[in-house]
Design a protein around this motif. Structure first.
Motif, short mmCIF file in Angstrom:
data_model
loop_
_atom_site.label_atom_id
_atom_site.label_comp_id
_atom_site.label_asym_id
_atom_site.label_seq_id
_atom_site.Cartn_x
_atom_site.Cartn_y
_atom_site.Cartn_z
N GLY A 199 28.59 18.08 -13.16
CA GLY A 199 28.52 17.59 -14.52
C GLY A 199 28.26 18.69 -15.54
O GLY A 199 28.20 18.44 -16.74
N ASN A 200 28.11 19.93 -15.07
CA ASN A 200 27.84 21.06 -15.95
C ASN A 200 29.16 21.63 -16.46
O ASN A 200 29.92 22.24 -15.71
N THR A 201 29.44 21.43 -17.74
CA THR A 201 30.73 21.85 -18.30
C THR A 201 30.94 23.36 -18.25
O THR A 201 32.07 23.83 -18.11
N ILE A 207 33.89 25.27 -10.17
CA ILE A 207 33.66 24.24 -9.16
C ILE A 207 35.00 23.94 -8.48
O ILE A 207 35.78 23.10 -8.94
N ASP A 208 35.26 24.65 -7.41
CA ASP A 208 36.56 24.65 -6.77
C ASP A 208 36.47 24.05 -5.36
O ASP A 208 35.85 24.63 -4.47
N SER A 209 37.10 22.89 -5.18
CA SER A 209 37.07 22.25 -3.86
C SER A 209 37.91 22.99 -2.83
O SER A 209 37.83 22.67 -1.63
#
Length: 268
Positions: A199-201, A207-209
């Motif tokens: 949730g941190n913009t 944030i890489d899956s």
């Protein structure tokens, strides 16, 4: 696929309309029904009858195809006004998913009963969110079997778990012996493996899956599933990303559950 292996492609749904649209886009059932839609934006919890009616309507909309129902996954970024929870400094690491059910087993029992009353119950699978150890799974299974026996349900209703926390991956061999299936939630798994709040913009670009560390956890969970004949699907956001499909399949994933718009391309 070219070698004859068949992988079902399911739809992630949150309503009867979602289920009908998913079917229209070629889904072979639902790999994730988010039951939170029944509990949010209301002053009191839904009754057992209300839940049963919604689950039945969604099963009917899927026309006999499989329906995987996730038990209540709230807390963290999804609080409920009628469920009194203490303020948490970091709710993403707080009382959420199965941890809520441990504190409110009455809600879990009610949900199990509503699901077990779906007809035919043979189309239903149930999965538990945020499982971190074998004790949580055994606790949920015991309640599930009690409610199943009380209702006189003799049909096989698979009870699986979400793989969302690194602890579940570390314990995957033990969990795969007792869970009927795994479903990997790549959104939460990614934020916990990388220690980045999704949730941190400011962190969003990082944030890489497909980060190697995340892919290794998926591979480890899939390998444990294969060792113990425990099917391993992905219902998280990564399953809807077309370039990720061959990677996930190569890592040993046996099914994908995606947003409806991505289903035709995934199947192709």
């Amino acid at each position: 696929m070219a070698d004859g292996t068949r992988l079902p492609v399911y739809a992630n749904v949150g309503s009867v309309a979602d289920a009908a649209r998913g079917l229209a886009f070629g889904a072979e059932g639902s790999g994730l029904l988010r039951t939170e839609f029944l509990f949010l934006d209301r002053p009191t919890a839904p009754t057992e009858a209300e839940q049963q009616a919604e689950y039945q309507a969604i099963a009917d909309a899927l026309r006999g195809k499989p329906l995987t129902i996730r038990t209540l996954d709230i807390g963290g970024d999804k609080p409920l006004p009628y469920l009194k929870q203490a303020a948490e400094e970091n709710p993403i690491l707080g009382v959420r998913g199965i941890r809520v059910s441990r504190r409110r087993p009455d809600l879990l029992r009610q949900q199990f009963r509503a699901i077990l009353k779906v007809t035919p119950v043979s189309v239903v699978r149930i999965m538990m969110p945020m499982i971190a150890d074998i004790g949580e799974l055994r606790w949920a299974k015991a309640i599930f079997e009690e409610e199943k026996a009380a209702l006189g349900v003799t049909a096989d209703v698979p009870l699986g778990i979400m793989i969302e926390v690194p602890a579940a991956v570390a314990m995957a061999d033990k969990l795969a012996k007792e869970a009927d299936f795994f479903s990997i939630g790549t959104n939460d798994l990614t934020q916990y493996v990388l220690a980045m709040d999704r949730g941190n913009t400011e962190l969003a670009p990082e944030i890489d899956s497909l980060h190697p560390a995340v892919l290794k956890t998926i591979a480890d969970a899939a390998a444990a599933g294969a060792r113990h004949a425990c099917p391993v699907g992905v219902c998280g956001g990564l399953a809807s990303e077309l370039p990720a499909a061959p990677i996930l399949i190569g890592l040993g994933v046996t099914s994908l559950s995606a947003t409806r718009s991505g289903i035709p391309d995934l199947k192709a």
